[in-house]
Design an enzyme around this catalytic site. Structure first.
Site, PDB file in Angstrom:
ATOM      1  N   LYS A 119       0.814  -1.222   0.000  1.00 58.79           N
ATOM      2  CA  LYS A 119       0.000   0.000   0.000  1.00 58.79           C
ATOM      3  C   LYS A 119       0.840   1.262   0.000  1.00 58.79           C
ATOM      4  O   LYS A 119       0.494   2.242  -0.663  1.00 58.79           O
ATOM      5  CB  LYS A 119      -0.952  -0.021   1.194  1.00 58.79           C
ATOM      6  CG  LYS A 119      -2.010  -1.108   1.092  1.00 58.79           C
ATOM      7  CD  LYS A 119      -2.995  -1.045   2.238  1.00 58.79           C
ATOM      8  CE  LYS A 119      -4.039  -2.138   2.112  1.00 58.79           C
ATOM      9  NZ  LYS A 119      -5.039  -2.086   3.196  1.00 58.79           N
ATOM     10  N   GLY A 168      -9.410  -5.301   4.988  1.00 58.58           N
ATOM     11  CA  GLY A 168      -9.867  -4.516   6.123  1.00 58.58           C
ATOM     12  C   GLY A 168      -9.095  -4.759   7.400  1.00 58.58           C
ATOM     13  O   GLY A 168      -9.393  -4.171   8.438  1.00 58.58           O
ATOM     14  N   GLU A 203      -2.901   7.941   7.221  1.00 61.36           N
ATOM     15  CA  GLU A 203      -3.801   8.613   6.277  1.00 61.36           C
ATOM     16  C   GLU A 203      -4.844   9.416   7.046  1.00 61.36           C
ATOM     17  O   GLU A 203      -5.218   9.052   8.179  1.00 61.36           O
ATOM     18  CB  GLU A 203      -4.564   7.587   5.418  1.00 61.36           C
ATOM     19  CG  GLU A 203      -3.856   7.138   4.193  1.00 61.36           C
ATOM     20  CD  GLU A 203      -4.730   6.222   3.354  1.00 61.36           C
ATOM     21  OE1 GLU A 203      -4.244   5.772   2.327  1.00 61.36           O
ATOM     22  OE2 GLU A 203      -5.888   5.950   3.724  1.00 61.36           O
ATOM     23  N   HIS A 211     -16.785   3.992  -0.714  1.00 55.70           N
ATOM     24  CA  HIS A 211     -15.731   3.147  -1.289  1.00 55.70           C
ATOM     25  C   HIS A 211     -16.099   2.906  -2.754  1.00 55.70           C
ATOM     26  O   HIS A 211     -17.077   2.218  -3.051  1.00 55.70           O
ATOM     27  CB  HIS A 211     -15.646   1.824  -0.528  1.00 55.70           C
ATOM     28  CG  HIS A 211     -14.536   0.937  -0.969  1.00 55.70           C
ATOM     29  ND1 HIS A 211     -13.681   0.324  -0.086  1.00 55.70           N
ATOM     30  CD2 HIS A 211     -14.109   0.555  -2.196  1.00 55.70           C
ATOM     31  CE1 HIS A 211     -12.798  -0.399  -0.746  1.00 55.70           C
ATOM     32  NE2 HIS A 211     -13.047  -0.273  -2.037  1.00 55.70           N
ATOM     33  N   GLU A 277      -8.796   1.149  -6.039  1.00 53.28           N
ATOM     34  CA  GLU A 277      -9.801   1.499  -5.046  1.00 53.28           C
ATOM     35  C   GLU A 277      -9.608   2.924  -4.558  1.00 53.28           C
ATOM     36  O   GLU A 277      -8.479   3.377  -4.356  1.00 53.28           O
ATOM     37  CB  GLU A 277      -9.739   0.513  -3.879  1.00 53.28           C
ATOM     38  CG  GLU A 277      -9.914  -0.932  -4.329  1.00 53.28           C
ATOM     39  CD  GLU A 277     -10.319  -1.859  -3.204  1.00 53.28           C
ATOM     40  OE1 GLU A 277     -10.238  -1.450  -2.040  1.00 53.28           O
ATOM     41  OE2 GLU A 277     -10.732  -2.993  -3.505  1.00 53.28           O
ATOM     42  N   GLU A 291      -5.630   2.084  -2.731  1.00 55.35           N
ATOM     43  CA  GLU A 291      -4.864   0.860  -2.975  1.00 55.35           C
ATOM     44  C   GLU A 291      -5.310   0.217  -4.280  1.00 55.35           C
ATOM     45  O   GLU A 291      -6.315   0.602  -4.872  1.00 55.35           O
ATOM     46  CB  GLU A 291      -5.029  -0.140  -1.828  1.00 55.35           C
ATOM     47  CG  GLU A 291      -6.447  -0.649  -1.646  1.00 55.35           C
ATOM     48  CD  GLU A 291      -6.560  -1.644  -0.500  1.00 55.35           C
ATOM     49  OE1 GLU A 291      -5.807  -2.644  -0.503  1.00 55.35           O
ATOM     50  OE2 GLU A 291      -7.384  -1.419   0.400  1.00 55.35           O
ATOM     51  N   ARG A 295      -5.625  -8.427  -8.992  1.00 53.21           N
ATOM     52  CA  ARG A 295      -6.276  -9.726  -9.221  1.00 53.21           C
ATOM     53  C   ARG A 295      -7.702  -9.472  -9.666  1.00 53.21           C
ATOM     54  O   ARG A 295      -8.166  -8.331  -9.704  1.00 53.21           O
ATOM     55  CB  ARG A 295      -6.284 -10.527  -7.919  1.00 53.21           C
ATOM     56  CG  ARG A 295      -6.892  -9.740  -6.754  1.00 53.21           C
ATOM     57  CD  ARG A 295      -7.134 -10.570  -5.525  1.00 53.21           C
ATOM     58  NE  ARG A 295      -7.436  -9.800  -4.343  1.00 53.21           N
ATOM     59  CZ  ARG A 295      -8.615  -9.261  -4.054  1.00 53.21           C
ATOM     60  NH1 ARG A 295      -9.623  -9.401  -4.895  1.00 53.21           N
ATOM     61  NH2 ARG A 295      -8.797  -8.583  -2.931  1.00 53.21           N
TER      62      ARG A 295
END
Length: 465
Positions: A119, A168, A203, A211, A277, A291, A295
């Protein structure tokens, strides 16, 4: 079609293994399923052309065993490995081992996984590409005194996030200096225990963020986007309900969001399917990259529904050495789609896991309805893995129509013998705020506290003739 390989090994289980097998077969590829002792009777094993046992039930000795998976590929003669999602899908060392064995890894390069999967490194890459990021530290923060100084510039509340985190986990929120010092030690210890890497970064914490994520496809030379998805309905930072497109953003914001995703994906010469994201601040109308998932995502079907693009087949075509077939102007957003995750959990009892025998299954049908699952009557859901049973996906001309279709499809869907999260989704379909898309990432947990679900009846016993 001249293929670089003709046999694909799926290094995963459950509904995503079934999904990949179907896509591979449509491209004329032979398929190899791997399975643990707990999955010997799984649908993926039944559907694949071949199946290879890779170990006992515990994932560390089967689905997370690189040696066992590579041995299965060698024994079966597979020429490529698709990792699905979870397990080893974002493990750069695994991708390197696959390629070192002379196999094709169906996904990005190990370098891209390593860069975008970390990240802090992904944040640095985003900043270099001019993509907006949440105000925060320039990289990892190794000392609480430094964290306090960084927080003075960012402002409180502030998030402490594991650099190697995901799903998460490894996230703490501090509201002042004292709490930051306390949570810093907790977060680093938690990150070390969960990921074997105790590095963290900081952050700004957006109180009511949405989101939103952008789906991209690349062949290492060129990248396209397939618009965005909104995944704000979450419990403990795990997605529960997803939509495409987001009802919250304007066309101008959508264009800027997707363009930023292309810019970052092109900066790392991305190959395969990936998701960038973002957090979206309803108050300021700003979006911030947080991030990248290197995949295929659990929620990829809603993107397929609104664009008509088969993302898994496109991944396989790219892995076969074919250039990206799609041009950006050919990818159009049509209608609205919603996906709900059906888990083997009792939502009325704090989402207690509910493995066991599925005695009966009734799958909904009709226009615009899809159920991606590994279930069948008589299947025993094991207790060793993630509780996801399947995803119910609907599509209609607009969001209101999709919501009505989801309500109808949930009424038709029956999974007997175990508890599932179907009652939760039925209740959400009736909620006024959900109908207006008036939610954020903290909405569902507050909603659950105010709307306790009635305990479902005991699962029905196995049906006998």
């Amino acid at each position: 079609m001249t293929a670089a390989f003709d046999k694909l090994l799926i290094a995963n289980r459950g509904e995503i293994a079934v999904r990949i097998i179907r896509a591979a077969k449509e491209l004329g590829l032979k398929t190899v399923a791997v399975y643990s002792d707990a999955d010997a009777q799984s649908l993926a094993v039944r559907m694949a052309d071949e199946a290879v046992r890779i170990g006992p039930a515990h994932a560390t000795k089967s689905y997370l065993s690189v040696d066992a998976i590579l041995q299965a590929a060698a024994d079966s003669g597979a020429g490529a490995v698709h990792p699905g999602y979870g397990f080893l899908s974002e493990n750069a060392a695994f991708a390197e081992r696959v390629e070192a064995a002379g196999l094709v890894f169906v996904g990005p390069t190990p370098h891209a996984i390593r860069t975008m999967g970390d990240k802090a490194a992904a944040r640095a890459a985003a900043m270099k590409a001019g993509v907006p990021t949440v105000p925060g530290s320039a990289g990892v923060v190794t000392d609480p005194d430094i964290a306090v100084e960084v927080a003075k510039d960012i402002g409180y509340p502030i998030m402490i996030k594991a650099s190697a985190g995901g799903g998460g986990r490894g996230i703490r929120v501090a509201h002042d200096e004292a709490e930051l010092r306390q949570q810093f030690a907790t977060a680093t210890a938690e990150a070390q225990a969960a990921f074997g890497n105790g590095e963290v970064y900081l952050e700004r914490f957006i109180r009511q963020a949405r989101h939103i994520e952008v789906q991209i496809l690349g062949d290492g030379q060129r990248v396209v986007h397939c618009f965005e998805r909104e995944c704000s309905l979450q419990r403990r930072r795990q997605k529960v309900w997803e939509e495409a497109p987001s009802a919250a953003i304007s066309e101008a914001t959508r264009a800027a969001l997707c363009e930023s995703a292309l810019r970052l994906a092109n900066a790392v010469a991305y190959r395969g399917a990936g998701t960038l994201e973002y957090l979206y601040d309803d108050d300021t109308r700003e979006f911030f990259f947080i991030e990248m998932n290197t995949r295929i995502q659990v929620e990829h079907p809603i993107t397929e529904m609104i664009t008509g693009v088969d993302l898994v087949k496109e991944m396989l075509r790219i892995a076969l050495g074919q250039p990206l077939r799609l041009k950006q102007e050919d990818i159009r957003l049509t209608g609205a789609a919603i996906e709900v995750r059906v888990n083997a959990e009792n939502a009325a009892k704090n989402f207690m896991p509910s493995p066991g025998l599925v005695s009966q299954l009734v799958v909904p049908g009709g226009p615009g309805v899809r159920f991606d699952t590994m279930l069948f009557p008589g299947y025993t859901v094991p207790a060793y893995y993630d509780s996801l049973l399947g995803k119910l996906i609907v599509h209609d001309t607009d969001r209101a129509g999709a919501l009505a279709r989801m309500r109808r499809a949930l009424d038709e869907l029956q999974v007997e013998g175990i508890h599932t999260t179907i009652p939760l989704h039925r209740a959400l379909c009736e909620d006024a705020d959900v109908a207006k898309a008036a939610f954020h990432t903290g909405f569902l947990e507050t909603w659950l506290a105010a709307n306790p679900l009635a305990d479902a009846p005991a699962p029905l016993p196995k049906v006998t003739a």
